[in-house]
Design a protein around this motif. Structure first.
Motif, PDB file in Angstrom:
ATOM      1  N   GLY A 132     -42.998  -5.756  13.323  1.00 57.79           N
ATOM      2  CA  GLY A 132     -43.270  -6.474  14.560  1.00 57.79           C
ATOM      3  C   GLY A 132     -41.996  -6.985  15.200  1.00 57.79           C
ATOM      4  O   GLY A 132     -40.880  -6.702  14.730  1.00 57.79           O
ATOM      5  N   PRO A 133     -42.140  -7.739  16.272  1.00 60.63           N
ATOM      6  CA  PRO A 133     -40.968  -8.258  16.988  1.00 60.63           C
ATOM      7  C   PRO A 133     -39.944  -8.984  16.113  1.00 60.63           C
ATOM      8  O   PRO A 133     -38.747  -8.764  16.294  1.00 60.63           O
ATOM      9  CB  PRO A 133     -41.578  -9.184  18.047  1.00 60.63           C
ATOM     10  N   PRO A 134     -40.351  -9.823  15.150  1.00 62.35           N
ATOM     11  CA  PRO A 134     -39.313 -10.491  14.342  1.00 62.35           C
ATOM     12  C   PRO A 134     -38.442  -9.507  13.568  1.00 62.35           C
ATOM     13  O   PRO A 134     -37.224  -9.665  13.484  1.00 62.35           O
ATOM     14  CB  PRO A 134     -40.107 -11.377  13.379  1.00 62.35           C
ATOM     15  N   ARG A 135     -39.054  -8.474  13.031  1.00 60.15           N
ATOM     16  CA  ARG A 135     -38.300  -7.490  12.252  1.00 60.15           C
ATOM     17  C   ARG A 135     -37.334  -6.709  13.145  1.00 60.15           C
ATOM     18  O   ARG A 135     -36.192  -6.473  12.781  1.00 60.15           O
ATOM     19  CB  ARG A 135     -39.249  -6.547  11.541  1.00 60.15           C
ATOM     20  N   PHE A 136     -37.807  -6.302  14.327  1.00 57.83           N
ATOM     21  CA  PHE A 136     -36.941  -5.561  15.245  1.00 57.83           C
ATOM     22  C   PHE A 136     -35.772  -6.424  15.728  1.00 57.83           C
ATOM     23  O   PHE A 136     -34.636  -5.966  15.781  1.00 57.83           O
ATOM     24  CB  PHE A 136     -37.731  -5.014  16.437  1.00 57.83           C
ATOM     25  N   LEU A 137     -36.064  -7.673  16.073  1.00 56.26           N
ATOM     26  CA  LEU A 137     -35.006  -8.562  16.551  1.00 56.26           C
ATOM     27  C   LEU A 137     -34.010  -8.854  15.432  1.00 56.26           C
ATOM     28  O   LEU A 137     -32.792  -8.827  15.661  1.00 56.26           O
ATOM     29  CB  LEU A 137     -35.596  -9.857  17.106  1.00 56.26           C
ATOM     30  N   ALA A 138     -34.501  -9.093  14.217  1.00 62.19           N
ATOM     31  CA  ALA A 138     -33.603  -9.338  13.083  1.00 62.19           C
ATOM     32  C   ALA A 138     -32.718  -8.116  12.836  1.00 62.19           C
ATOM     33  O   ALA A 138     -31.510  -8.247  12.604  1.00 62.19           O
ATOM     34  CB  ALA A 138     -34.408  -9.679  11.832  1.00 62.19           C
ATOM     35  N   SER A 139     -33.301  -6.937  12.911  1.00 59.85           N
ATOM     36  CA  SER A 139     -32.527  -5.711  12.729  1.00 59.85           C
ATOM     37  C   SER A 139     -31.448  -5.594  13.798  1.00 59.85           C
ATOM     38  O   SER A 139     -30.304  -5.247  13.509  1.00 59.85           O
ATOM     39  CB  SER A 139     -33.463  -4.507  12.781  1.00 59.85           C
ATOM     40  N   PHE A 140     -31.790  -5.896  15.036  1.00 56.08           N
ATOM     41  CA  PHE A 140     -30.835  -5.862  16.146  1.00 56.08           C
ATOM     42  C   PHE A 140     -29.685  -6.837  15.896  1.00 56.08           C
ATOM     43  O   PHE A 140     -28.529  -6.538  16.200  1.00 56.08           O
ATOM     44  CB  PHE A 140     -31.563  -6.208  17.449  1.00 56.08           C
ATOM     45  N   LEU A 141     -30.000  -7.991  15.324  1.00 54.92           N
ATOM     46  CA  LEU A 141     -28.985  -9.009  15.048  1.00 54.92           C
ATOM     47  C   LEU A 141     -28.202  -8.733  13.770  1.00 54.92           C
ATOM     48  O   LEU A 141     -27.223  -9.405  13.476  1.00 54.92           O
ATOM     49  CB  LEU A 141     -29.639 -10.391  14.956  1.00 54.92           C
ATOM     50  N   GLY A 142     -28.663  -7.752  12.989  1.00 55.24           N
ATOM     51  CA  GLY A 142     -27.983  -7.410  11.745  1.00 55.24           C
ATOM     52  C   GLY A 142     -28.275  -8.371  10.600  1.00 55.24           C
ATOM     53  O   GLY A 142     -27.446  -8.563   9.719  1.00 55.24           O
ATOM     54  N   ILE A 143     -29.478  -8.967  10.612  1.00 56.68           N
ATOM     55  CA  ILE A 143     -29.858  -9.906   9.559  1.00 56.68           C
ATOM     56  C   ILE A 143     -31.193  -9.484   8.947  1.00 56.68           C
ATOM     57  O   ILE A 143     -31.881  -8.606   9.477  1.00 56.68           O
ATOM     58  CB  ILE A 143     -29.976 -11.355  10.094  1.00 56.68           C
ATOM     59  N   ARG A 144     -31.556 -10.126   7.845  1.00 57.63           N
ATOM     60  CA  ARG A 144     -32.875  -9.902   7.248  1.00 57.63           C
ATOM     61  C   ARG A 144     -33.945 -10.512   8.139  1.00 57.63           C
ATOM     62  O   ARG A 144     -33.697 -11.481   8.844  1.00 57.63           O
ATOM     63  CB  ARG A 144     -32.985 -10.610   5.891  1.00 57.63           C
ATOM     64  N   SER A 145     -35.138  -9.970   8.025  1.00 58.39           N
ATOM     65  CA  SER A 145     -36.278 -10.566   8.714  1.00 58.39           C
ATOM     66  C   SER A 145     -36.510 -11.957   8.119  1.00 58.39           C
ATOM     67  O   SER A 145     -36.450 -12.127   6.901  1.00 58.39           O
ATOM     68  CB  SER A 145     -37.516  -9.686   8.518  1.00 58.39           C
TER      69      SER A 145
END
Length: 184
Positions: free
Chosen positions: A85-98
């Protein structure tokens, strides 16, 4: 005609909010890169089922049963959106864990909290809804308690954090689902 105007207005408003949100995330991402603190960025998530990654107990939520989770992580895991979902995609974009779900904060190593936390609960909203779960105000209270407990340093949070807030339609459903409210 009035219904079509309302729907069109709602769609334009959502498009505006989405555009504003994407622009803010990109600006924050650029700012974090400029200051070389990319590794310490935190993501804090507030809202409803679109961003809930496992805060509701297994005995209460259908998100812990199939077909939820079959696309990711391969089994039900409490994700309200049923997969990535959005948290996982945004975390991936930021280079961090969900971010870790708030409900699991006491069961994980402290190092897993370094990426932030997910306070979202499926079925909730800004106000009290038809689901008895922590609304947005209560979720923010949870966050403030963690700051008071020094789980996160206030200065670090202010300098290197992004908040993802999702409040979709649960408030509307609660409003129109209450006796005396006209649904026309």
């Amino acid at each position: 005609m009035e219904k079509q105007t309302t729907i069109a207005s709602s769609c334009l408003f959502l498009l505006y909010i989405t555009t504003f949100t994407v622009a803010e995330v990109l600006e924050a991402h650029h700012h974090l890169h400029q200051h070389n603190i990319h590794g310490s960025v935190k993501l804090f998530v507030f809202g409803d089922s679109y961003v809930d990654t496992g805060n509701i107990r297994k005995s209460v939520s259908p998100s812990w049963k199939e077909p939820y989770g079959i696309t990711f992580p391969g089994k039900p895991a409490g994700r309200g959106s049923g997969g990535r979902g959005p948290p996982r995609f945004l975390a991936s974009f930021l280079g961090i864990r969900s971010p870790v779900p708030y409900a699991l904060r006491k069961f994980v190593k402290k190092s897993k909290l370094e990426s932030g936390m997910n306070f979202a609960f499926g079925g909730t909203g800004v106000f009290d809804t038809l689901v008895s779960g922590p609304n947005l105000t209560t979720q923010i209270d949870f966050f403030e308690q963690l700051l008071q407990q020094k789980v996160y340093a206030k200065n670090d949070v202010v300098k290197s954090s992004i908040a993802l807030v999702s409040v979709a339609g649960n408030d509307y459903a609660a409003h129109f689902g209450r006796p005396g409210n006209d649904t026309k």
